[in-house]
Design an enzyme around this catalytic site. Sequence first.
Site, mmCIF file in Angstrom:
data_model
loop_
_atom_site.group_PDB
_atom_site.id
_atom_site.type_symbol
_atom_site.label_atom_id
_atom_site.label_comp_id
_atom_site.label_asym_id
_atom_site.label_seq_id
_atom_site.Cartn_x
_atom_site.Cartn_y
_atom_site.Cartn_z
ATOM 1 N N GLU A 155 0.807 -1.228 0.000
ATOM 2 C CA GLU A 155 0.000 0.000 0.000
ATOM 3 C C GLU A 155 0.838 1.276 0.000
ATOM 4 O O GLU A 155 0.812 2.062 0.950
ATOM 5 C CB GLU A 155 -0.966 0.008 1.202
ATOM 6 C CG GLU A 155 -2.043 -1.023 1.084
ATOM 7 C CD GLU A 155 -3.139 -0.899 2.162
ATOM 8 O OE1 GLU A 155 -4.253 -1.383 1.943
ATOM 9 O OE2 GLU A 155 -2.867 -0.304 3.222
ATOM 10 N N GLU B 105 -6.583 -7.717 -0.734
ATOM 11 C CA GLU B 105 -7.082 -7.780 0.639
ATOM 12 C C GLU B 105 -8.581 -7.488 0.591
ATOM 13 O O GLU B 105 -8.983 -6.365 0.330
ATOM 14 C CB GLU B 105 -6.377 -6.734 1.527
ATOM 15 C CG GLU B 105 -4.878 -6.958 1.639
ATOM 16 C CD GLU B 105 -4.173 -5.930 2.517
ATOM 17 O OE1 GLU B 105 -4.855 -5.197 3.258
ATOM 18 O OE2 GLU B 105 -2.935 -5.856 2.438
HETATM 19 C C1 GAL Z 1 -4.258 -2.728 4.967
HETATM 20 C C2 GAL Z 1 -2.837 -3.241 4.937
HETATM 21 C C3 GAL Z 1 -2.691 -4.528 5.693
HETATM 22 C C4 GAL Z 1 -3.356 -4.441 7.005
HETATM 23 C C5 GAL Z 1 -4.801 -4.066 6.834
HETATM 24 C C6 GAL Z 1 -5.546 -3.960 8.140
HETATM 25 O O1 GAL Z 1 -4.300 -1.377 4.731
HETATM 26 O O2 GAL Z 1 -2.388 -3.432 3.634
HETATM 27 O O3 GAL Z 1 -1.317 -4.801 5.848
HETATM 28 O O4 GAL Z 1 -2.669 -3.494 7.760
HETATM 29 O O5 GAL Z 1 -4.877 -2.846 6.184
HETATM 30 O O6 GAL Z 1 -5.177 -2.875 8.896
#
Ligand code: GAL
Length: 667
Positions: A142, A303
């Site tokens: 990110e 994700e």
């Molecule tokens: C995303 C990130 C993950 C994890 C998730 C939950 O932004 O890529 O590594 O941190 O949020 O907080």
Amino acid sequence: MKFGVDYYPEHWPEERWAVDARLMREAGIQIVRMAEFAWAKMEPEEGNFDFGWLDRAIETMGREGIKTVLGTPTATPPIWIIEKNPDMLPVNNEGLRLGFGGRHHDCQSNAYYRQHVKRFVTVMARHYSDNPNVIGWQIDNEFGNSHLNLCMCDSCKEAFHKWLEKRYGTIENLNKAWGTVFWSQTYSRFDQVPVPLPTPNAHNPSLLLDWKRFASDLIVDFQRQQVEIIRKECPHHFITHNFMGFADKVSYFDLAKDLDFISHDQYPMLFSKGKYPVSPPSRLAATLDLMRGIKQKSFWIMEQQAGPNGWETMSHSPRPGQLALWTYHSVAHGADAVVFFRWRTCLFGTEQYWHGILPHSGEPERRYEEIKKAIQELAPVMDYFKGGLPDSEVGILYSYDQNWAFQIQPHHHELDYKEHLLGYYEAFYDANIPVDMLSEEQDFSKYKLLIAPLLFLVKPELVRKLEDYVKNGGHLVLTMRSGVKDWNNAVIPETLPGYLSSLTGIRIPEYDCLVGIEQAVRWNASGLYDLTEPVSKWADIINLNGANALAYYVKDYYRDTPAITMNCYGKGITYYVGTELGPEIMKKFITYATCKADVHQIIISPEGVEVTRRKGVDGYYIFVLNHTAISQALEIDSGWQNVLGAENLKGNKLVLEPYGTAIFRAC
Ligand code: GAL
Ligand code: ZN
């Protein structure tokens, strides 16, 4: 490879890995992403590499048929790197050097850090290039997240100077472009130019815009260093990165150019800010459409929300059906693979309450069963429309430069580029009209209707491109504050809308910021005054110069002057909307413009039920998604064949349960 999970073997005892792998396989998981934060575990001290544990984790997954996507761990440089060079800690926009303890505590221009990145990524890539269970890479994590207002250290300052020199050639050119004669800001050398640390008043808007561009380019360059290494070492692996929708620290159009495909992180409950339990579905859809638009290509979700979110405070628990719905939603808008964050909820660290598919206990419960079922339904049909796009007739231009320029000078304290754009998006969304988001560089010609919101900065090539588009029959919507500035963020000395005047057939001799003023317009396209609706934030005061008026302001000294205009130009039409429309007048206007442009809606549906599509090998695949907590009924097209979820069709009447979904084929 359609479904996966983000897995952190380093968080669990090794004996557990095989259990996890089996449970994953039973749920239909074929991909894991691993290692993106595990630098300290892979290199506990300089040059002392330990990939053994990761090799075994990859192997354990491989035994269940699960392939690995590796993340480069450059978002979390270990403490020993920092100790050796504390200068690589980033400096924020108040001049404060931030410390170790979270993640992304790195300055991306720091030469010493770049050396470490090069060294580590080369070793890691070489180690995994021939591993049969590794299929691809995610660079870092990110980009732009946690890089808010960073980094203003000396190294970044020097990099900024080089960037400026490349852009302007001579300091005289910069002085001219920025108008540094104002307040005696004239520079005689590039190395005199400040970074935007606090100054008693406000920085030059041209400097601020270039700073944002520089910061974006720095991230692109940081990623490129790793892409080049992996391309060389692992020619058979794909390379991607996980984007964050409307995040704006880096131009995703630029960042995506070096990647095979983009990935996105979709957290429907993340941006709700306590007001709504879930982001409005139209926002979620817009986010996914932007992600597809970055490369005009299908993408991955790297994700996908798998449970309640939370660091310090927490979201609601996703209701039964919501996790499945959101999975379908991502697929409906162009995801070819969905990877869930995360497999099992962590016992320690900042993300203890950021829930995964499995709860803390590791026992499969409701969320596991729901996701498993969704995977089992979707996996067999996803090849039908793999790579498929919606064939949108409507495009919306999305521009980082325009967004940044309005962040610097919002005009009205509530004016927000993204919100203004979403006002248009939502009108199409509500009508089930598929929309593409695209950049100023992409092809306009395939769209019947193109919205170019807040086209504040213009350059001659862009004006010509828009003129050609309309000349050849395109219908274009321009909105308030268009044509005001050049690409350096300096005002163009022309009567507005400047270079867009002949395209729009209007003159804008004056304007009014509506701060504390209520204004409304009445729609008059049909010759009858049939709707008076509020507008806000801004009023361009328009004189017709060839165009017709579709709506008029109703108040103040410019009452009865045009607020929305329409101009025939070549074979096409240009609309100009001089204000920010409220939802009712927006609906009226968009209905009018889509009708004129012969744009089709897929179907009419009740509020909260979304219908969208992807093109497949043998027709369109239509997704019907009930975003509400109640069951919903709608009439579907008689030609549609059930693919999934509509087994109980009565005639043409489809009933969807709360958060229910269905997929049809339309030939
Ligand atoms: C995303 C990130 C993950 C994890 C998730 C939950 O932004 O890529 O590594 O941190 O949020 O907080
Ligand atoms: Zn820096």
